[in-house]
Design a protein around this motif. Structure first.
Motif, short mmCIF file in Angstrom:
data_model
loop_
_atom_site.label_atom_id
_atom_site.label_comp_id
_atom_site.label_asym_id
_atom_site.label_seq_id
_atom_site.Cartn_x
_atom_site.Cartn_y
_atom_site.Cartn_z
N GLN A 159 4.34 4.06 9.62
CA GLN A 159 5.26 5.29 8.96
C GLN A 159 6.25 5.54 9.93
O GLN A 159 7.38 5.97 9.36
N TYR B 234 4.63 3.17 3.25
CA TYR B 234 3.53 1.83 2.97
C TYR B 234 2.67 1.85 4.19
O TYR B 234 3.02 1.94 5.31
N GLN B 235 1.44 1.64 3.78
CA GLN B 235 0.14 1.73 4.72
C GLN B 235 0.47 0.29 5.74
O GLN B 235 0.15 0.43 6.94
N THR C 211 8.19 8.30 0.30
CA THR C 211 7.35 7.10 -0.04
C THR C 211 7.40 6.32 1.19
O THR C 211 8.21 5.95 1.56
N THR D 288 9.26 15.00 1.01
CA THR D 288 8.56 14.08 0.37
C THR D 288 9.26 12.90 0.41
O THR D 288 10.34 12.73 0.02
N GLY E 158 0.79 -1.27 0.06
CA GLY E 158 0.06 0.10 -0.10
C GLY E 158 0.97 1.24 0.02
O GLY E 158 0.76 2.09 0.80
N SER E 159 1.70 1.68 -1.03
CA SER E 159 2.41 2.70 -1.04
C SER E 159 1.69 4.19 -1.13
O SER E 159 0.50 3.94 -1.65
N TYR E 160 2.44 4.89 -0.74
CA TYR E 160 1.66 6.13 -0.55
C TYR E 160 2.69 7.20 -0.30
O TYR E 160 3.84 7.15 0.07
N ILE E 161 2.49 8.66 -1.04
CA ILE E 161 3.34 9.85 -0.84
C ILE E 161 2.96 10.67 0.31
O ILE E 161 1.87 10.89 0.58
N THR E 162 3.89 11.02 1.27
CA THR E 162 3.85 11.89 2.33
C THR E 162 4.77 12.78 2.59
O THR E 162 5.90 12.40 1.87
#
Length: 136
Positions: free
Chosen positions: A122, A97-98, A95, A93, A77-81
Motif C-alpha cells: 500500500q 491492491y493487496q 483503491t 478514499t 486483490g483490489s480493496y478500498i482504503t
C-alpha cells in the motif's frame, strides 16, 4: 539534508522524470526528511520534497528502503482504503491492491523485480502514484 514538505498541487501532479546517478543527493535528502517525519510518515516520493524525479522511500519496519525508478508491473486483490499524505490535508478514499510486483533500481542503480504484499504494498502504491502525478 532535511527538506520542507511540498504542498504545491500543480507541482505534485506532474509526472516525475527518470532518476539517474546524478540524483544521489535526493536519496540522502529523502532519508533525512523521512527520518524527521517518522512519527507521522511511512513513505515519501521525491516530489514531496520538491524534486521531480522517480525516487521513493518506504519504511519497512525500522529500515528505510529506497526504490529508484519504480514501476508497478502487476497488481492483484483490489480493496478500498483511506489514506493521508504529508503534502495534503486530511484523508481520502482510494483503491489499492493487496499484492503488487515492482521493477526498480536500488541506490547502486542495480535492477530488481520484487513482489510486495499488505501494508508495504500500500505504501509503495501511494508513493508510485506520486511519481505518476496522481494524488489521493
Amino acid at each position: 539534508m532535511i527538506k520542507s514538505i511540498n504542498h504545491d498541487v500543480n507541482f505534485l501532479t506532474q509526472s516525475a522524470k527518470t532518476a539517474t546517478k546524478a540524483d544521489s543527493a535526493t536519496v540522502t535528502d529523502l532519508i533525512d526528511t523521512l527520518q524527521a517525519h517518522q512519527a507521522d510518515c511511512v513513505g515519501m516520493a521525491a516530489n514531496m520534497i520538491g524534486v521531480n524525479k522517480r525516487i521513493i522511500i518506504c519504511r519497512m519496519g525500522m529500515l528505510p528502503v529506497i526504490l529508484i525508478n519504480p514501476i508497478i508491473i502487476n497488481k492483484t486483490g483490489s480493496y478500498i482504503t483511506k489514506e493521508g499524505c504529508l503534502s495534503l490535508i486530511g484523508q481520502r478514499t482510494t483503491t489499492r491492491y493487496q499484492s503488487i510486483e515492482v521493477t526498480y533500481q536500488d541506490q547502486s542503480f542495480v535492477n530488481h523485480q520484487q513482489k510486495f504484499t499488505g501494508w508495504i504494498a500500500q505504501i509503495i502504491q501511494h508513493e508510485v502514484d506520486h511519481c505518476e502525478g496522481i494524488l489521493i
